[in-house]
Design a protein around this motif. Structure first.
Motif, PDB file in Angstrom:
ATOM      1  N   ARG A  45       0.806  -1.211   0.000  1.00  0.00           N
ATOM      2  CA  ARG A  45       0.000   0.000   0.000  1.00  0.00           C
ATOM      3  C   ARG A  45       0.845   1.269   0.000  1.00  0.00           C
ATOM      4  O   ARG A  45       0.399   2.319  -0.485  1.00  0.00           O
ATOM      5  CB  ARG A  45      -0.931   0.020   1.220  1.00  0.00           C
ATOM      6  N   PRO A 100     -10.708  -6.660   4.409  1.00  0.00           N
ATOM      7  CA  PRO A 100     -10.104  -5.952   3.266  1.00  0.00           C
ATOM      8  C   PRO A 100     -10.463  -4.466   3.265  1.00  0.00           C
ATOM      9  O   PRO A 100     -11.568  -4.076   3.634  1.00  0.00           O
ATOM     10  CB  PRO A 100     -10.710  -6.669   2.050  1.00  0.00           C
ATOM     11  N   GLY A 101      -9.508  -3.649   2.858  1.00  0.00           N
ATOM     12  CA  GLY A 101      -9.761  -2.222   2.723  1.00  0.00           C
ATOM     13  C   GLY A 101      -9.670  -1.431   4.005  1.00  0.00           C
ATOM     14  O   GLY A 101      -9.925  -0.221   4.014  1.00  0.00           O
ATOM     15  N   LEU A 102      -9.307  -2.048   5.112  1.00  0.00           N
ATOM     16  CA  LEU A 102      -9.196  -1.333   6.378  1.00  0.00           C
ATOM     17  C   LEU A 102      -8.063  -0.308   6.275  1.00  0.00           C
ATOM     18  O   LEU A 102      -6.960  -0.644   5.823  1.00  0.00           O
ATOM     19  CB  LEU A 102      -8.909  -2.321   7.502  1.00  0.00           C
ATOM     20  N   PRO A 103      -8.302   0.944   6.674  1.00  0.00           N
ATOM     21  CA  PRO A 103      -7.252   1.964   6.588  1.00  0.00           C
ATOM     22  C   PRO A 103      -6.010   1.553   7.382  1.00  0.00           C
ATOM     23  O   PRO A 103      -6.115   0.956   8.461  1.00  0.00           O
ATOM     24  CB  PRO A 103      -7.911   3.215   7.191  1.00  0.00           C
ATOM     25  N   HIS A 170      -4.702 -10.719   3.584  1.00  0.00           N
ATOM     26  CA  HIS A 170      -5.896 -10.790   4.430  1.00  0.00           C
ATOM     27  C   HIS A 170      -6.233 -12.239   4.782  1.00  0.00           C
ATOM     28  O   HIS A 170      -6.658 -12.538   5.907  1.00  0.00           O
ATOM     29  CB  HIS A 170      -7.082 -10.109   3.730  1.00  0.00           C
TER      30      HIS A 170
END
Length: 414
Positions: A45, A100-103, A170
């Protein structure tokens, strides 16, 4: 008369130890899988090596503070209940990280939260082992657990890479969450409650309860000496931390880095099994000499020997690192049951601090001198310190027997 060593099958025949052992082994594999997953998740990321390293450090740093603060809970309540509660909490927190997509800031907060209670679990587990394995079964059980732990670390890193590559980070985090649930189930149904023993129930109350373990260790010359020997790992771990720049210094390829890092782990696993069958007298005699030998083997790295020689030296150092098992056994047995978790928590915090400071020192020396000299200087310092500790605390008298045995017997009577 020297107490004979127990056999491996005698230890593995104890039902409670089998459940403690299996719970820890599969959970350790899961922890290493998660470390790989988190590191790769952050790097993917951010594309930042610095942030990746910082995030990896978050899996080690929080216990420096929480170890002495939380470990006392395992001396207040049922140790089984403490371990199960910690496992369930960690399962929930890691499960949340797997979304998924957790900051990333939330991932970092959850990572800190999940590592904070780890010392509490470890203190409760180690304090439970001598109750499940009384007498001469305990040292053998600690050897088996240590050896398995080393193997689990290697397996976890290898599996982590495979799972992340095939299914993503994940999924790897979800696997780790599942290992905590399995561990909680094994402990809940496989061991007894193990309520800490206190001569006076009121001793579990008061503001000084959490600090009592620290006062006990600091105030006892022998306990502090044994803890000091364990903390010397902070100087010996420098070799593992500098494996990559050292490999470049001696002209070895990148593939040699993993080989060098695994050599110490493999050696420790072998050494832990070798010392398992030692009798009581030999365990007393070999603690300091092995601590010194571990440093001397690594100190030879200062000459920057070729890869094969370095691998042999580091593996030998790993074998000698089995002194940690001997030290942990002696440390644990000298502590009253009602105070074991707090004393172990303090020792664990010291070990974490020593590793952090040792790696930082090794890095500075490597920058100023060279990786080989940095490893050699740190290791030689560790060997010399181990010798000084042994002489100053009379641990070195174990080389000749007699006096140390009488001294240890006096401590146990107290």
């Amino acid at each position: 008369m020297t107490e004979p060593a127990a056999r491996f099958r005698d230890v593995l025949a104890v039902r409670e130890f089998r459940f403690l052992w299996l719970a820890q082994a599969q959970s350790r594999v899961g922890d290493q899988i998660a470390r790989v997953a988190v590191a790769l998740l952050v790097f993917e990321r951010t594309d930042s090596a610095a942030l990746t390293a910082l995030t990896y450090a978050l899996t080690y740093l929080p216990p420096l503070i929480t170890a002495p603060l939380l470990a006392g809970l395992a001396d207040r309540y049922s140790r089984r209940a403490v371990m199960v509660a910690v496992d369930l909490l960690r399962a929930v927190l890691i499960g949340a990280m797997a979304i998924p997509g957790l900051p990333l800031p939330i991932v970092a907060v959850l990572l800190v939260a999940v590592t904070c209670p780890e010392p509490l679990f470890s203190a409760a587990r180690i304090a439970t082992v001598p109750k499940a394995l009384p007498g001469n079964l305990f040292p053998v059980g600690m050897s088996i657990a240590t050896s398995t732990d080393q193997i689990a670390q290697i397996a976890g890193f290898a599996l982590g890479g495979v799972i992340v590559n095939a299914y993503g980070p994940h999924a790897a985090l979800a696997v780790n969450a599942a290992t905590f649930l399995v561990s909680a189930a094994l402990l809940q149904f496989g061991i007894g409650p193990h309520v800490p023993e206190h001569d006076d129930p009121s001793s579990r109350r008061g503001s000084g309860f959490a600090l009592a373990g620290i006062r006990l260790v600091v105030g006892d010359k022998r306990l502090l000496a044994i803890a000091g020997l364990v903390w010397l790992v902070g100087l010996y771990v420098v070799a593992e931390a500098l494996a990559a720049p050292y490999a470049a210094e001696i002209g070895a390829g990148r593939e040699s880095v993993g080989l060098l890092m695994s050599s110490i782990v493999i050696g420790t696993a072998v050494g832990a099994l070798l010392v398992a069958r030692l009798g009581t007298e030999w365990r007393r005699r070999l603690t300091v000499p092995l601590a010194v030998a571990a440093g001397l083997a690594l100190a030879a790295t200062a000459a920057a020997p070729p890869l094969w020689a370095t691998f042999a030296l580091w593996t030998l150092a790993g074998v000698c690192h089995a002194y940690i098992v001997l030290a942990q056994v002696r440390f644990t047995m000298f502590i009253p049951d009602g105070m074991r978790s707090r004393a172990i928590g303090f020792a664990a915090a010291g070990l974490q601090t020593a590793q952090g400071l040792g790696i930082a020192l090794g890095g500075l020396l490597a920058q100023a001198l060279s990786p080989s000299l940095a490893i050699g200087i740190c290791a030689a310092t560790g060997a010399l310190t181990a010798l000084v500790i042994g002489v100053a605390s009379r641990e070195a008298v174990d080389l000749f027997g007699g006096a140390a045995r009488r001294s240890a017997e006096r401590v146990q009577r107290v």
